[in-house]
Structure formats: C-alpha cells, structure tokens
Motif scaffolding. Structure first.
Motif, mmCIF file in Angstrom:
data_model
loop_
_atom_site.group_PDB
_atom_site.id
_atom_site.type_symbol
_atom_site.label_atom_id
_atom_site.label_comp_id
_atom_site.label_asym_id
_atom_site.label_seq_id
_atom_site.Cartn_x
_atom_site.Cartn_y
_atom_site.Cartn_z
ATOM 1 N N GLU A 54 34.427 -122.282 -54.674
ATOM 2 C CA GLU A 54 34.223 -123.712 -54.887
ATOM 3 C C GLU A 54 32.894 -124.170 -54.289
ATOM 4 O OE1 GLU A 54 37.032 -126.949 -53.364
ATOM 5 O OE2 GLU A 54 38.325 -125.603 -54.562
ATOM 6 N N LYS A 55 32.652 -123.761 -53.033
ATOM 7 C CA LYS A 55 31.404 -124.121 -52.352
ATOM 8 C C LYS A 55 30.198 -123.544 -53.101
ATOM 9 C CE LYS A 55 32.469 -126.673 -48.914
ATOM 10 N NZ LYS A 55 32.020 -128.060 -48.924
ATOM 11 N N HIS A 56 30.342 -122.307 -53.553
ATOM 12 C CA HIS A 56 29.279 -121.637 -54.304
ATOM 13 C C HIS A 56 28.924 -122.461 -55.547
ATOM 14 C CE1 HIS A 56 27.117 -118.285 -56.221
ATOM 15 N NE2 HIS A 56 27.784 -118.589 -57.311
ATOM 16 N N ASN A 57 29.933 -122.862 -56.302
ATOM 17 C CA ASN A 57 29.702 -123.636 -57.526
ATOM 18 C C ASN A 57 29.130 -125.012 -57.214
ATOM 19 O OD1 ASN A 57 30.584 -121.521 -59.126
ATOM 20 N ND2 ASN A 57 32.720 -122.216 -59.063
ATOM 21 N N GLU A 58 29.606 -125.621 -56.131
ATOM 22 C CA GLU A 58 29.101 -126.921 -55.693
ATOM 23 C C GLU A 58 27.604 -126.833 -55.346
ATOM 24 O OE1 GLU A 58 30.293 -129.231 -51.824
ATOM 25 O OE2 GLU A 58 32.088 -128.955 -53.091
ATOM 26 N N LYS B 297 25.519 -124.614 -56.394
ATOM 27 C CA LYS B 297 24.794 -124.328 -57.632
ATOM 28 C C LYS B 297 24.521 -125.621 -58.398
ATOM 29 C CE LYS B 297 25.222 -120.210 -60.396
ATOM 30 N NZ LYS B 297 26.130 -119.229 -60.955
ATOM 31 N N ARG B 298 25.566 -126.443 -58.519
ATOM 32 C CA ARG B 298 25.425 -127.730 -59.233
ATOM 33 C C ARG B 298 24.405 -128.633 -58.559
ATOM 34 N NH1 ARG B 298 30.931 -127.286 -59.669
ATOM 35 N NH2 ARG B 298 31.314 -128.681 -57.915
ATOM 36 N N GLN B 299 24.360 -128.612 -57.240
ATOM 37 C CA GLN B 299 23.441 -129.478 -56.502
ATOM 38 C C GLN B 299 22.051 -128.867 -56.389
ATOM 39 O OE1 GLN B 299 25.462 -130.017 -52.795
ATOM 40 N NE2 GLN B 299 26.906 -131.496 -53.619
ATOM 41 N N GLY B 300 21.875 -127.692 -56.980
ATOM 42 C CA GLY B 300 20.572 -127.041 -56.933
ATOM 43 C C GLY B 300 20.269 -126.459 -55.555
ATOM 44 N N GLN C 174 21.698 -123.784 -54.468
ATOM 45 C CA GLN C 174 21.992 -122.363 -54.505
ATOM 46 C C GLN C 174 20.718 -121.596 -54.636
ATOM 47 O OE1 GLN C 174 24.607 -121.417 -53.621
ATOM 48 N NE2 GLN C 174 24.669 -119.287 -54.098
#
Length: 185
Positions: free
Chosen positions: A165-169, A171-174, A176
C-alpha cells in the motif's frame, strides 16, 4: 562538536583500509573525525559547510549500526535523506524474545528485510538489537511502521500488504523511489 559511540567491531569499517573510509567521510561530509578505537567514541567536528557537517554524526552512527560505508554516505546524496533506528531490545521482554523479534524482522532467508527495502526504497540493516533505515522521511517512516507492526506481533502478510500500500501511495505521489546512488527507480 558531537560525540558518537559505535560498537568496537565497527571501528575498522569506519576507518576503512588504510584510513580510506574515514578520509572519504571527512572529505564529503566536510567534517573531522577523531576516533578512539579503545572505547568506540568518535568525535565529529564540522570543518566546512555546516549543513553537510550535520550529516557527519549520522553517517558515523549508520556505519556503527551495521550499514556499509557506501550506504551510509547516501545520507549526503540529498538533503532530505535521513537515518532512523528502531530499538528491537526495547520491544523485547528478554533475550529469547529479542531473538524471536529480530527473526520476525529479518524473515525467512532475509525476505522480510528485503521486502522492506524493495517496497519502500530505503536501505534497511538489522544489526545487534537495532533495525536501521536510511531514506527519505516517507521511506523511513514506512519502514519504521512496518517494523513496529512486526514487533507488536502483526502477521507478516498484513505487514506485506501495508508495505505494498505504501509503495503504491509513494508511486502515485511521485515519491517513488530513487535509491541512491544507482538503486532502483
């Protein structure tokens, strides 16, 4: 000037072959290190840019907590990079509990520790009775939360889901993730 105490068995790593690591830290962090190899005490004095100098003690602490010098030097790659330590011993009732909790953080074949790194982009080291993390505040906070969940007895599956979940979050916020210097991105 700041004083940092590191374990005896990490002094050689801090100094490096022929003093090479120590000189690199002094040069890149713009500090002077005075290492007492008798008791593991390291005096860190800023001699150049005060902002870079602030990272000096954390670089020494990170090496003392088991990081390879190159990973510890990542703290200089970006002003947002930070070092954090989770005290496993403080969450343990006794030596056997410490061993069990440390095992939960490492995971079978080191898989849990590796997943923390892969999914957050932070560098993670488990050494002695601590877990250390180097990364951006978001990365380090995700590692700390996952570690605390495991120390509190959460099932590994739930922690892996949290990390995904944190990884995807991120990524979405740039946010990552760019592991410094040539890690994944």
């Amino acid at each position: 000037m700041q004083h940092v105490k590191i374990p005896q068995d990490r002094i050689g790593v801090l100094i490096g072959e022929g003093g090479e690591t120590m000189r690199r830290i002094e040069s890149e962090a713009e500090v002077r290190l005075d290492i007492d190899s008798e008791n593991g005490s390291v005096a860190v004095e800023t001699v150049g840019d005060p902002v870079r100098g602030l990272k000096g003690p954390d670089i020494v602490r990170a090496i003392g907590r088991g990081f390879a010098p190159d990973d510890a030097m990542d703290l200089l790659a970006d002003e947002m990079m930070m070092f954090d330590v989770v005290d496993i011993d403080a969450a343990s009732r006794n030596k056997n509990d410490l061993k069990r909790k440390k095992g939960r953080l490492i995971g079978e074949g080191g898989r849990t520790r590796e997943l923390m790194e892969e999914l957050t982009g932070a560098s993670v080291v488990i050494y002695g009775s601590t877990l250390g993390a180097i990364g951006t505040p978001t990365q380090v906070e995700a590692v700390r939360s996952a570690a605390e969940m495991l120390l509190d007895g959460a099932p590994h599956g739930a922690v892996y889901s949290f990390l995904e979940e944190k990884h995807n979050e991120m990524k979405r916020q740039g946010l990552q993730y760019h592991r410094f210097p040539g890690g994944q991105s």
